[in-house]
Design a protein around this motif. Structure first.
Motif, PDB file in Angstrom:
ATOM      1  N   ALA A   1       0.829  -1.223   0.000  1.00 20.75           N
ATOM      2  CA  ALA A   1       0.000   0.000   0.000  1.00 20.75           C
ATOM      3  C   ALA A   1       0.856   1.263   0.000  1.00 20.75           C
ATOM      4  CB  ALA A   1      -0.942  -0.010   1.203  1.00 20.75           C
ATOM      5  N   LEU A   2       1.785   1.294  -0.905  1.00 20.05           N
ATOM      6  CA  LEU A   2       2.747   2.396  -0.960  1.00 20.05           C
ATOM      7  C   LEU A   2       2.114   3.641  -1.589  1.00 20.05           C
ATOM      8  CD1 LEU A   2       5.588   2.108  -0.004  1.00 20.05           C
ATOM      9  CD2 LEU A   2       6.293   1.678  -2.344  1.00 20.05           C
ATOM     10  N   THR A   3       2.191   4.766  -0.882  1.00 25.60           N
ATOM     11  CA  THR A   3       1.651   6.011  -1.428  1.00 25.60           C
ATOM     12  C   THR A   3       2.693   7.105  -1.252  1.00 25.60           C
ATOM     13  OG1 THR A   3      -0.614   5.386  -0.912  1.00 25.60           O
ATOM     14  CG2 THR A   3      -0.189   7.731  -1.213  1.00 25.60           C
ATOM     15  N   LYS A   4       2.862   7.886  -2.297  1.00 26.69           N
ATOM     16  CA  LYS A   4       3.844   8.977  -2.223  1.00 26.69           C
ATOM     17  C   LYS A   4       3.354  10.138  -3.073  1.00 26.69           C
ATOM     18  CE  LYS A   4       7.669  11.099  -1.423  1.00 26.69           C
ATOM     19  NZ  LYS A   4       7.944  11.559  -0.053  1.00 26.69           N
ATOM     20  N   SER A   5       3.364  11.329  -2.492  1.00 28.64           N
ATOM     21  CA  SER A   5       3.016  12.497  -3.313  1.00 28.64           C
ATOM     22  C   SER A   5       4.047  13.594  -3.092  1.00 28.64           C
ATOM     23  CB  SER A   5       1.613  12.996  -2.955  1.00 28.64           C
ATOM     24  OG  SER A   5       1.516  13.149  -1.570  1.00 28.64           O
ATOM     25  N   PHE A   6       4.132  14.490  -4.051  1.00 30.09           N
ATOM     26  CA  PHE A   6       5.107  15.576  -4.004  1.00 30.09           C
ATOM     27  C   PHE A   6       4.403  16.912  -4.029  1.00 30.09           C
ATOM     28  CE2 PHE A   6       7.345  12.051  -5.967  1.00 30.09           C
ATOM     29  CZ  PHE A   6       8.474  11.995  -5.180  1.00 30.09           C
ATOM     30  N   ARG A   7       5.035  17.866  -3.454  1.00 30.56           N
ATOM     31  CA  ARG A   7       4.527  19.241  -3.484  1.00 30.56           C
ATOM     32  C   ARG A   7       5.415  20.056  -4.395  1.00 30.56           C
ATOM     33  NH1 ARG A   7       0.834  20.450   0.099  1.00 30.56           N
ATOM     34  NH2 ARG A   7       0.532  22.685  -0.019  1.00 30.56           N
ATOM     35  N   VAL A   8       4.832  20.589  -5.446  1.00 33.24           N
ATOM     36  CA  VAL A   8       5.586  21.519  -6.286  1.00 33.24           C
ATOM     37  C   VAL A   8       4.821  22.831  -6.199  1.00 33.24           C
ATOM     38  CG1 VAL A   8       6.400  22.054  -8.586  1.00 33.24           C
ATOM     39  CG2 VAL A   8       6.307  19.684  -7.819  1.00 33.24           C
ATOM     40  N   ALA A   9       5.504  23.854  -5.725  1.00 30.18           N
ATOM     41  CA  ALA A   9       4.849  25.134  -5.455  1.00 30.18           C
ATOM     42  C   ALA A   9       3.646  24.852  -4.568  1.00 30.18           C
ATOM     43  CB  ALA A   9       4.471  25.834  -6.748  1.00 30.18           C
ATOM     44  N   ASP A  10       2.413  25.158  -5.026  1.00 28.89           N
ATOM     45  CA  ASP A  10       1.284  24.883  -4.149  1.00 28.89           C
ATOM     46  C   ASP A  10       0.387  23.795  -4.739  1.00 28.89           C
ATOM     47  OD1 ASP A  10       0.610  28.220  -5.019  1.00 28.89           O
ATOM     48  OD2 ASP A  10       0.089  26.445  -6.186  1.00 28.89           O
ATOM     49  N   ARG A  11       1.011  22.984  -5.607  1.00 24.57           N
ATOM     50  CA  ARG A  11       0.243  21.922  -6.230  1.00 24.57           C
ATOM     51  C   ARG A  11       0.767  20.584  -5.708  1.00 24.57           C
ATOM     52  NH1 ARG A  11      -2.228  23.254 -10.946  1.00 24.57           N
ATOM     53  NH2 ARG A  11      -0.738  24.946 -11.139  1.00 24.57           N
ATOM     54  N   VAL A  12      -0.139  19.707  -5.348  1.00 22.07           N
ATOM     55  CA  VAL A  12       0.290  18.392  -4.879  1.00 22.07           C
ATOM     56  C   VAL A  12       0.095  17.392  -6.012  1.00 22.07           C
ATOM     57  CG1 VAL A  12      -0.125  16.552  -3.238  1.00 22.07           C
ATOM     58  CG2 VAL A  12      -0.312  18.926  -2.517  1.00 22.07           C
ATOM     59  N   THR A  13       1.163  16.700  -6.371  1.00 22.31           N
ATOM     60  CA  THR A  13       1.009  15.673  -7.389  1.00 22.31           C
ATOM     61  C   THR A  13       1.264  14.323  -6.737  1.00 22.31           C
ATOM     62  OG1 THR A  13       3.274  16.093  -7.979  1.00 22.31           O
ATOM     63  CG2 THR A  13       1.612  17.016  -9.422  1.00 22.31           C
ATOM     64  N   THR A  14       0.382  13.397  -7.020  1.00 20.99           N
ATOM     65  CA  THR A  14       0.522  12.077  -6.444  1.00 20.99           C
ATOM     66  C   THR A  14       1.283  11.206  -7.411  1.00 20.99           C
ATOM     67  OG1 THR A  14      -1.572  12.451  -5.379  1.00 20.99           O
ATOM     68  CG2 THR A  14      -0.747  10.208  -5.380  1.00 20.99           C
ATOM     69  N   ALA A  15       2.392  10.631  -6.947  1.00 21.55           N
ATOM     70  CA  ALA A  15       3.207   9.807  -7.826  1.00 21.55           C
ATOM     71  C   ALA A  15       2.786   8.349  -7.733  1.00 21.55           C
ATOM     72  CB  ALA A  15       4.673   9.963  -7.476  1.00 21.55           C
ATOM     73  N   LEU A  16       2.470   7.901  -6.525  1.00 21.26           N
ATOM     74  CA  LEU A  16       2.074   6.503  -6.336  1.00 21.26           C
ATOM     75  C   LEU A  16       0.878   6.468  -5.390  1.00 21.26           C
ATOM     76  CD1 LEU A  16       5.511   4.750  -5.679  1.00 21.26           C
ATOM     77  CD2 LEU A  16       4.174   4.621  -7.764  1.00 21.26           C
ATOM     78  N   THR A  17      -0.126   5.648  -5.717  1.00 21.53           N
ATOM     79  CA  THR A  17      -1.254   5.495  -4.797  1.00 21.53           C
ATOM     80  C   THR A  17      -1.478   4.015  -4.539  1.00 21.53           C
ATOM     81  OG1 THR A  17      -2.397   6.241  -6.763  1.00 21.53           O
ATOM     82  CG2 THR A  17      -2.944   7.370  -4.713  1.00 21.53           C
ATOM     83  N   GLY A  18      -1.351   3.633  -3.298  1.00 24.47           N
ATOM     84  CA  GLY A  18      -1.657   2.279  -2.852  1.00 24.47           C
ATOM     85  C   GLY A  18      -1.037   1.188  -3.695  1.00 24.47           C
ATOM     86  N   VAL A  19       0.252   1.295  -3.943  1.00 24.22           N
ATOM     87  CA  VAL A  19       0.914   0.277  -4.763  1.00 24.22           C
ATOM     88  C   VAL A  19       1.339  -0.892  -3.875  1.00 24.22           C
ATOM     89  CG1 VAL A  19       2.971  -0.229  -6.104  1.00 24.22           C
ATOM     90  CG2 VAL A  19       1.684   1.856  -6.539  1.00 24.22           C
ATOM     91  N   SER A  20       0.833  -2.067  -4.190  1.00 22.88           N
ATOM     92  CA  SER A  20       1.256  -3.276  -3.478  1.00 22.88           C
ATOM     93  C   SER A  20       1.758  -4.270  -4.506  1.00 22.88           C
ATOM     94  CB  SER A  20       0.076  -3.908  -2.738  1.00 22.88           C
ATOM     95  OG  SER A  20      -0.412  -3.009  -1.773  1.00 22.88           O
ATOM     96  N   LEU A  21       2.963  -4.760  -4.308  1.00 18.05           N
ATOM     97  CA  LEU A  21       3.468  -5.769  -5.235  1.00 18.05           C
ATOM     98  C   LEU A  21       4.634  -6.489  -4.587  1.00 18.05           C
ATOM     99  CD1 LEU A  21       6.306  -4.405  -6.443  1.00 18.05           C
ATOM    100  CD2 LEU A  21       4.657  -3.078  -7.726  1.00 18.05           C
ATOM    101  N   SER A  22       5.008  -7.628  -5.172  1.00 16.15           N
ATOM    102  CA  SER A  22       6.181  -8.328  -4.685  1.00 16.15           C
ATOM    103  C   SER A  22       6.970  -8.825  -5.890  1.00 16.15           C
ATOM    104  CB  SER A  22       5.781  -9.486  -3.783  1.00 16.15           C
ATOM    105  OG  SER A  22       5.106 -10.455  -4.553  1.00 16.15           O
ATOM    106  N   ILE A  23       8.269  -8.888  -5.713  1.00 18.51           N
ATOM    107  CA  ILE A  23       9.140  -9.200  -6.838  1.00 18.51           C
ATOM    108  C   ILE A  23       9.930 -10.456  -6.524  1.00 18.51           C
ATOM    109  CG2 ILE A  23      11.187  -8.382  -8.046  1.00 18.51           C
ATOM    110  CD1 ILE A  23       9.872  -5.588  -7.840  1.00 18.51           C
ATOM    111  N   ARG A  24       9.937 -11.374  -7.491  1.00 21.04           N
ATOM    112  CA  ARG A  24      10.590 -12.666  -7.301  1.00 21.04           C
ATOM    113  C   ARG A  24      12.099 -12.527  -7.433  1.00 21.04           C
ATOM    114  NH1 ARG A  24       9.648 -16.993 -10.953  1.00 21.04           N
ATOM    115  NH2 ARG A  24       8.758 -15.636 -12.538  1.00 21.04           N
ATOM    116  N   PRO A  25      12.853 -13.311  -6.702  1.00 18.77           N
ATOM    117  CA  PRO A  25      14.309 -13.266  -6.844  1.00 18.77           C
ATOM    118  C   PRO A  25      14.761 -14.040  -8.074  1.00 18.77           C
ATOM    119  CG  PRO A  25      13.689 -14.857  -5.167  1.00 18.77           C
ATOM    120  CD  PRO A  25      12.422 -14.237  -5.653  1.00 18.77           C
ATOM    121  N   GLY A  26      15.935 -13.664  -8.540  1.00 17.41           N
ATOM    122  CA  GLY A  26      16.579 -14.433  -9.593  1.00 17.41           C
ATOM    123  C   GLY A  26      16.042 -14.239 -10.993  1.00 17.41           C
ATOM    124  N   VAL A  27      15.220 -13.248 -11.211  1.00 16.38           N
ATOM    125  CA  VAL A  27      14.728 -12.996 -12.570  1.00 16.38           C
ATOM    126  C   VAL A  27      14.755 -11.481 -12.857  1.00 16.38           C
ATOM    127  CG1 VAL A  27      13.204 -14.996 -12.671  1.00 16.38           C
ATOM    128  CG2 VAL A  27      12.354 -12.800 -11.789  1.00 16.38           C
TER     129      VAL A  27
END
Lengths: 369, 581, 377
Positions: B11-37
């Motif tokens: 559930a990864l969420t990240k947003s940035f503030r540029v001047a007075d505007r908020v931009t959301t880069a990631l919303t509720g990202v859930s994932l898993s990555i397998r090893p060795g590939v």
């Protein structure tokens, strides 16, 4: 054509002033600097801290010391009791002047022999030393005159009647504040111009300009006008502060001031744009701005007169636009000069402006990078 | 699967503030990555790929959710995580004023590689990247591909367990791209390294074991790439029509009901349909020939995006761009012969000849440093030629009067707009710069706002626009004055595939109305959209013809249907061999 | 693992070597560190002087006589003046107004007659007061010339001049009052402020803009190590520039160095740390080269030039401005250098100022260190 230039000028202003922070950078620091520098830049010595080492017990030495004590520009910081105390006091800069009165002072004086007054002055700042020596001399002179008059002795056959024109109180603030106007105006034009072309080149927008039907002359005018207008506004503000706050008299003609300012801005903007179009990166632009600005200020005659410089350096100052503008500022403010006196200062700035602007414009297209 | 996952995001969420505007880069990202590939993180610019990478490397703190890398909390234990992973940012921080060897030494010192182990590791890396002959060269003097390989070598100097690569192939020519992939494959196979790689090139997805589709900060899909193309089985076609130019056919088909995607591809139009049969609107047309072709990863991606956005493609009309007949009678508007340009001792362009006719889309293709941007800049009058002759609309723009420049439009690869001016201010400025006034000016600005759908962003600073809109704005500015000739320098790098399609629709529409287009690109696929193209290397043109003819040059028994990329590599390698001989 | 310390030493060594290689490869840093000091010091060392010589002076003797010629001759004999004999006061006034002369000496028609009277003859001296400092200098010179003329005259008549109190000035440290002796040490401080700030003002911003910072950040290197690496490299470079300027001051401009060279070295090092710290702070806070450049233009040169005591005595400034000068790093160093060069190792001057430099350096470096966290947002 006018419409295109207008659009360019409009764009430059938007780019410079849109952001409140960059507006602040252009307006606030120069005004603060004027206030601080206006007070800081002075050669006037208000207070000479002095110490006394009096070995004499007579009334004459007490009278002389009283004269120093009563003089507004002297303030006594210590009373010494041995010769060995002098050096540490002066070394540590606690006293600028030490008056050393020998044990036979009063006796010599009453006997009609010259009575020596030894004055030790800290010479690290030669200018301050010279001024304090002058102050000491004038106290001693008036003591001597009183002594002669009181005893009916024969005075010197000639005396000096000194007056200073244009600035009777010899207030050096009047001399420096007009200079600060010139310096700050130069700094602002550098801020506005020295990095602009380099930045547009780094961002690629300069190419975009070059492929539009805009002529080089038009781009040049577009780049010149903002620095010019901001400079005029800035200088006007500083002018108001100088006359209303610092009460520097403005005796000369305002039109002459503005014509001088316009030509100075032209040459300053020209130099800034030349640096900017020569620079491939903003870092080089910054370096160039310093390499122009620092010598331009130092060699302008702002703090140290050009006449004191060696001949070769004096020749070099001929290409310094600030040199001419400073003369105009001082003459207009303090001497009430008009166009007639200033003509010789105006045309060199016009030449410098024309040459630098033309070179900058040529480099817009021909600079390889 | 989560147990042995090497990287888990919850559930990864990240947003940035540029001047007075908020931009959301990631919303509720859930994932898993397998090893060795190799796992591919795929998505257009602004999808949140870089933000995800930086979160994984512990360089950013998430607003919500957590990310676990190699069993460690990436944010809390950032230093420990950084000691175990290798991360190569998009613009890898090579010190360009240091040599290859000095860069390696620096990173070996920073990574704490013991001196005794260095020799062997350097040799291995230099061999793998093919940089061995260049160890004494300044990094700044390397080509784009070599720089990326050096960046990779620096990242690998102490073999990491997890390798994060942020768009390693951007701005890299096809030959180097293949080499980079070969290195990555080898690392995974022989060292058992796990790799997370982000890319905007959809054709690279097929090389990954698994892909994560990221769009506007959300995970759109996650799985092996074949699963995505399999979904499209039976929905992809090669269509052609006798007597009709593919470009016109594509324009006809695109935007039809039930048509998801239509692309010019060499001698046919590639069609993706919504259902498993060709829609009637297509079959109805006389003379049409269609055969089913194998689906690609990209088809699945476009399908997903289109379904999210609803509806079909935007149809670009580009009205009012019609161009009066040029003065030249033979229809040639750009003529270049014997063009050369020297920088110091080095001939960046070394004898180039071509002619471009009115209404043609002409592509300049080449690796970085092949001389295409230099050629381009000389044509636009930004750089004087050292020798040779060139004319654009009968004039040399370098010496032409300003009126001549009013006949060309120019769009550079960096979308050079004034970032601190708003969209409207940019439009106003360029309208005036091109000398438009009165009602014409108003009309063109209105046209630009409507045609490029910029109304919603009118007051936004152009620096803060999403990349796709920056590109639209740049194009609107370049077309403000209805130019006869359009110069486009890598106009689509980094924009998402939908925006790229829209862009090419506009280009096609312009060409139909008689506008001549000169475009440089290193998207091999885009080369197929051109009428003719020239492939450049080492300042010379290696081949110049229609895309189908050029592709045919690489036809061999083993590869009966070569792609443009195959053709390009074939040509470039042949030249290299000839040079060496 | 050989322990955290071993790794840190290796990383630092790597970073320092990187900085040096970059400095060597980029001619502009070398130019800033070595060519700029020479250029500025030579230009200013020769260009900046408060000592007036051959001051153009108009002399108007309205009724020439033996006495007036006598006085004029005494002016002509002094190297301080370049007298121009003019016939009338209106001519002299015009010359003054046009800046051709700095002052007028007027001997009225009754000069000779009144010299024989009890109260003596007045000599009217008019100076151009626009440049108050030069005006005061000229007045002082005229006074001196007048005094020696009187003394010579008295000696010629075989009498001694009535001077009840005889002023015997002793100027310590700079007996000839050569302004160069006081300006050149100050210049060392100004130039080193510029160089220290220019060298570092862009370096951090540049690492951010070129993306190299991101690559550094994912290695085990800590921000402190990155900063230390930069500080060390530019410190060495700055020390080189410093030695060069000190050497030029002593050998080219013949300013006496009366204090110990090692004390100068130690103080310079402290000052350099503070100046580099200021540059690094600008660079770290700005993160963009454009802004860092603008701030560097505003914050370095003019404040150091005007508020450091380099040319304008801080003691003469109003109290609030004196308070402001405490924010200027150069101020402490100017005080130290002037004393070290001309007076010697005067600890009561050196110690407090050196302590102030150390505090400034600590403040700047702490700000930089705290503001450069190993995060991108």
């Amino acid at each position: 054509m006018w419409q295109r230039i207008l659009a360019l000028v409009h764009k430059e202003f938007l780019a410079l002033l849109k952001d409140p922070k960059s507006r602040m950078v252009l307006i606030v620091p120069p005004l603060i600097q004027l206030l601080v520098f206006g007070y800081a830049a002075t050669f006037d010595l208000k207070e000479v801290p002095y110490a006394v080492y009096n070995e004499d017990r007579g009334a004459a030495s007490r009278d002389l010391l009283a004269a120093f004590h009563g003089a507004p520009s002297f303030s006594q910081v210590a009373e010494l009791h041995s010769e060995g105390e002098i050096a540490p006091l002066v070394d540590a800069r606690n006293a600028l002047v030490v008056l050393h009165i020998g044990p036979r002072f009063s006796a010599d004086l009453l006997a009609g022999n010259p009575a020596p007054l030894q004055v030790i002055i800290d010479g690290r700042n030669s200018n301050t030393a010279m001024i304090s020596l002058n102050y000491v001399r004038s106290v001693v002179d008036s003591f001597n005159n009183d002594w002669i008059a009181a005893r009916g002795l024969q005075g010197p056959p000639a005396r000096l009647e000194m007056r200073a024109w244009f600035n009777p109180n010899l207030d050096s603030r009047w001399y420096f504040i007009p200079g600060i106007i010139g310096m700050l105006t130069l700094v602002v034009t550098m801020l506005v111009t020295a990095l602009t072309v380099a930045r547009e080149r780094e961002q690629g927008t300069f190419d975009q300009l070059l492929v539009t039907p805009l002529r080089l002359g038009e781009i040049l005018i577009g780049k010149t006008v903002p620095g010019f207008v901001i400079g005029i506004v800035q200088a006007t503000l500083i002018l108001l502060v100088a006359t209303l706050w610092f009460k520097v008299p403005l005796l000369g003609s305002l039109p002459a001031f503005y014509v001088g300012l316009a030509l100075f801005l032209l040459s300053g903007v020209g130099a800034g744009l030349l640096i900017s179009s020569l620079a491939a990166t903003q870092q080089q632009g910054l370096l160039g701005a310093f390499l122009f600005m620092v010598p331009a200020v130092i060699l302008s005659g702002f703090a140290t007169p050009i006449a004191n410089m060696p001949q070769a350096v004096q020749t070099l100052t001929l290409i310094d636009p600030l040199r001419y503008f400073l003369i105009i500022l001082r003459k207009v403010f303090l001497e009430g000069a008009g166009f007639d006196v200033l003509y010789n200062q105006l045309w060199p700035m016009a030449v410098i402006g024309a040459v630098t602007l033309m070179l900058a414009g040529w480099l817009f297209r021909h600079r390889m990078y | 699967m989560t147990e042995d996952a090497i990287l888990v995001a919850e559930a990864l969420t990240k947003s940035f503030r540029v001047a007075d505007r908020v931009t959301t880069a990631l919303t509720g990202v859930s994932l898993s990555i397998r090893p060795g590939v190799v796992t591919g993180l795929i998505g257009p610019d602004g999808a949140g790929k870089t933000t995800f990478m930086r979160l994984a490397a512990g360089l950013l703190v998430p607003d919500a959710g957590r990310i676990t890398v190699l069993g460690l909390h990436a944010t809390r234990d950032a230093l420990a995580v950084q000691a175990m992973l290798g991360y190569m940012p998009q613009r890898f921080g090579l010190y360009e004023d240091l040599t290859v060897q000095e860069n390696l030494d620096l990173y070996a010192d920073l990574q704490g590689v013991p001196r005794g182990e260095r020799e062997a590791r350097y040799a291995e890396l230099m061999h793998m990247t093919g940089l061995a002959p260049f160890t004494r060269r300044l990094a700044g003097r390397l080509s784009g591909g070599m720089k990326q390989k050096l960046g990779l070598a620096c990242t690998l100097i102490r073999a990491p367990r997890l390798l994060l690569l942020d768009e390693p192939t951007v701005g890299v020519d096809p030959v180097s791209r293949r080499e980079l992939w070969a290195i990555i494959d080898r690392l995974v196979r022989s060292e058992g390294m796990s790799v997370l790689l982000s890319t905007a090139y959809l054709d690279e997805a097929e090389r990954c074991a698994e892909v994560i589709l990221l769009h506007e900060g959300k995970v759109l899909d996650h799985g092996p790439p074949s699963a995505m193309s399999e979904r499209m089985m039976g929905r992809t076609w090669a269509v052609s029509m006798a007597g009709k130019r593919n470009r016109d056919l594509q324009a006809d088909l695109d935007g039809q009901h039930d048509v998801v995607d239509a692309l010019v591809q060499g001698d046919h139009v590639r069609l993706v349909t919504a259902g498993r049969a060709l829609p009637e609107s297509v079959t109805r047309q006389a003379g049409i020939a269609a055969r089913e072709v194998a689906p690609r990863f990209e088809d699945g991606f476009i399908d997903l995006l289109r379904r999210r956005q609803g509806g079909t493609a935007h149809v670009a009309a580009m009205d009012g761009a019609a161009v009066p007949e040029g003065k030249s009678t033979d229809g040639v508007v750009i003529r270049v012969s014997g063009l050369r340009r020297r920088f110091g001792e080095f001939w960046a362009v070394d004898g180039v000849d071509f002619e471009i006719r009115r209404g043609e889309i002409f592509g300049l293709l080449g690796a970085n440093g092949a001389g295409k941007t230099t050629t381009f800049r000389m044509l636009c009058g930004l750089l004087p030629a050292s020798a040779g002759h060139l004319e654009v609309a009968g004039l040399d723009l370098r010496h032409a009067a300003s009126a001549a420049r009013a006949r060309i439009g120019y769009m550079s690869q960096k979308f050079s707009l004034y970032g601190n001016l708003s969209v409207t201010q940019n439009l106003d400025f360029f309208a005036s710069a091109y000398g438009l006034s009165g009602s014409l000016r108003k009309q063109r600005i209105d046209w630009a706002v409507t045609e490029f759908e910029l109304a919603a962003f009118a007051d936004q600073l152009s620096a803060e626009l999403p990349l796709g809109y920056k590109q639209r704005l740049a194009m609107a500015c370049a077309l403000m004055h209805s130019p006869e000739i359009l110069f486009l320098d890598e106009p689509t790098s980094g924009v998402d595939p939908l925006a790229r399609r829209e862009f090419w629709q506009r280009i096609n529409a312009l060409a139909r109305q008689g506008v001549t287009v000169l475009v440089t690109t290193h998207f091999m696929e885009e080369a197929e959209y051109c009428d003719r193209l020239a492939i450049m290397a080492l300042g010379r043109i290696l081949a110049m013809d229609e895309p189908t003819v050029i592709k045919a040059l690489a036809r061999t028994a083993a590869n009966p249907e070569p792609s443009m990329e195959d053709a390009f590599i074939h040509l470039v390698e042949d030249t290299a061999v000839a040079e060496a001989a | 693992m050989t322990g955290e310390r071993g790794g840190s030493v290796m990383r630092l060594r790597g970073l320092v070597r990187k900085e040096f290689l970059q400095i060597v490869r980029d001619p502009s840093s070398i130019a800033i560190a070595f060519l700029m000091p020479i250029f500025l010091l030579v230009l200013f060392g020769y260009g900046v002087s408060l000592d007036a010589d051959h001051v153009p002076l108009a002399v108007v003797a309205e009724a020439p006589s033996q006495d007036s010629a006598d006085f004029t001759a005494s002016l002509q004999g002094s190297h301080y003046f370049k007298p121009r004999i003019l016939a009338s006061m209106s001519e002299a006034e015009l010359a003054l107004r046009e800046g051709e002369v700095d002052g007028i000496i007027r001997l009225r028609p009754d000069f000779s007659r009144r010299m024989r009277q009890a109260d003596g003859a007045p000599i009217q001296v008019v100076v151009d007061g626009v440049d108050a400092n030069t005006a005061r200098l000229v007045m002082g010179y005229v006074e001196g010339a007048w005094g020696s003329w009187l003394a010579a005259k008295a000696a010629g008549n075989g009498q001694s001049l009535t001077t009840p109190v005889d002023l015997q000035p002793r100027i310590w440290f700079n007996s000839e009052l050569r302004s160069r002796n006081y300006l050149v040490p100050g210049l060392v401080a100004i130039i080193m402020t510029l160089i220290g700030a220019l060298l570092t003002a862009l370096v951090m911003a540049r690492e951010w803009e070129r993306g190299t910072m991101e690559a550094l950040m994912v290695t085990p290197v800590s921000m402190t190590e990155v900063l230390l690496g930069k500080l060390f490299a530019y410190f060495v470079l700055g020390t080189g520039g410093m030695l060069l300027t000190v050497g030029l001051s002593v050998w080219l401009f013949e300013v006496p160095l009366r204090g110990s060279f090692w004390v100068l070295w130690a103080c310079s090092s402290l000052f350099l740390l503070a100046a580099l710290g200021m540059g690094l702070t600008i660079s770290t806070l700005a993160r963009s080269q454009f802004v860092a450049g603008q701030v560097a233009i505003i914050a370095t040169f003019l404040p150091a030039f005007l508020l450091s005591g380099f040319i304008f005595d801080i003691g003469s400034m109003p109290a609030p401005v004196q308070v402001v000068t405490h924010l200027i790093v150069a101020r402490y160093f100017v005080t130290i250098v002037q004393t070290l060069f001309l007076a010697g190792d005067v600890w009561p001057v050196i110690l407090p100022n050196a302590a102030a430099l150390a505090v400034m350096a600590a403040i700047f470096l702490t700000i930089t260190w705290r503001k450069s966290r190993k995060r991108l947002d």
